[in-house]
Structures are given as structure tokens and as C-alpha cells.
Design an enzyme around this catalytic site. Structure first.
Site, PDB file in Angstrom:
ATOM      1  N   SER A 115       0.842  -1.448   0.178  1.00  0.00           N
ATOM      2  CA  SER A 115       0.114   0.036   0.010  1.00  0.00           C
ATOM      3  C   SER A 115       0.958   1.263  -0.076  1.00  0.00           C
ATOM      4  CB  SER A 115      -0.882   0.116   1.154  1.00  0.00           C
ATOM      5  OG  SER A 115      -1.874  -1.008   1.296  1.00  0.00           O
ATOM      6  N   TYR A 148      -5.474  -3.230  -4.765  1.00  0.00           N
ATOM      7  CA  TYR A 148      -5.899  -2.190  -5.886  1.00  0.00           C
ATOM      8  C   TYR A 148      -7.289  -1.638  -5.762  1.00  0.00           C
ATOM      9  CZ  TYR A 148      -1.536  -3.922  -7.657  1.00  0.00           C
ATOM     10  OH  TYR A 148      -0.291  -4.473  -7.874  1.00  0.00           O
TER      11      TYR A 148
END
Length: 174
Positions: A115, A148
């Protein structure tokens, strides 16, 4: 790699998260090789992995390179990377950035490193004035799909990655 963010340690609700992100520089070829090899193994593509540290060193030392990489460290130890290259969208009429890979070494997964790399790539793209970051997602990779999607990425159906290489490339070119 002007414009590539250098992120220091991040503080979260549970205390200090020791993730730092920096641009890859000359001398990082062996580190990138280790990380990308781990990704190839994770995807079952180790037989296709042939890159050597000197391959990465070539673009890391080239001030005019069209590609680059970010390295994420956990407590100062290299733990992951994102590799990218400049691209051009004929539909948009502008440069975009194609993210070739995000790789996090197995011992460092589930610590927020993927992330953090994706956020750093987003900052890099905006700092360059590019309107888009794009990449390929392996259909079977549910963990990456979740990451995502949580980041707000549009995940298209129906597109696939095509490769032309070796004898087929030579045959077509002749």
C-alpha cells in the site's frame, strides 16, 4: 529520478510503522534482482526470470532512463519495490506511467508495504504531471486485486496482456 517522493517513517493508530520509501539508485541492482526474483517465484514464473543485477544497474545509472524504481524499507531493511516506466497514451495525448511491478519480499508481506509503494507511485505520477498510473493485474491474484480495489483503481474486465518475443518476434519482423 527527480520528483520521486522520499517517505520517512509513518505513524499510525498503533504506533510507529517503520516503512520508508526511497528512489532506487545505482548500487541497488542486487536488491532489485532479489525482489523481482521473489515476485517471479510467487507468480510461478521463475523459469522466465533472467535479469541480473547489472541489467538493473544500467537504468539506475542512466540519467535519461525512461524507467525507474522505488525501494521500500522496513526498519531500514529493503523489503519491497515498485518498478515503473514512462508510457504514452494516444487516447489521452499525454505521458502516463506504467507500473511494471510491485514486489514485497515474503517476510515483509501484510505490513502495509504494498500500500505504501502504491501511494508513493501515485505521488510520483502526480508530481510528474501525468494523468494516469496503469499496470497489469494477474487475474488469479486476489490479494493484489483487493489492494488495488481498496485504493480506488478501476479494474477492467476483458483486457489481457500480449507478448511477442523470440522466434515469433523475429518471424513477424522479417
Amino acid at each position: 529520478m527527480d520528483g520521486v517522493p522520499r517517505l520517512g517513517p509513518r505513524t499510525g493508530g498503533t504506533g510507529l510503522m517503520s516503512i520508508t520509501i526511497r528512489p532506487a539508485v545505482a548500487g541497488d541492482g542486487a536488491t532489485l534482482t532479489r525482489m523481482i526474483r521473489a515476485l517471479a517465484e510467487h507468480h510461478g514464473y521463475e523459469a522466465h526470470f533472467s535479469a541480473q543485477p547489472e541489467d538493473y544497474e544500467k537504468f539506475l545509472a542512466d540519467p535519461a532512463a525512461i524507467n525507474g524504481a522505488l525501494i521500500a524499507c522496513w526498519n531500514g531493511e529493503p523489503a519491497g519495490c515498485a518498478t515503473w516506466q514512462r508510457s504514452y497514451s494516444t487516447f489521452i495525448g499525454r505521458e502516463t506511467i506504467y507500473m511494471e511491478d510491485i514486489s514485497v519480499l515474503p517476510d515483509y508481506r501484510r505490513k502495509g508495504i504494498g500500500s505504501a509503494l502504491l501511494r508513493a507511485m501515485a505521488r510520483f505520477v502526480l508530481d510528474r504531471g501525468a494523468p494516469r498510473l496503469h499496470w497489469l493485474l494477474m487475474a488469479w491474484n486476489g490479494e493484489a486485486r483487493r489492494l488495488y480495489a481498496e485504493a480506488g483503481a478501476v479494474i477492467e474486465d476483458g483486457n489481457c496482456h500480449c507478448i511477442l518475443e523470440g522466434e515469433a518476434l523475429e518471424r513477424l519482423a522479417s
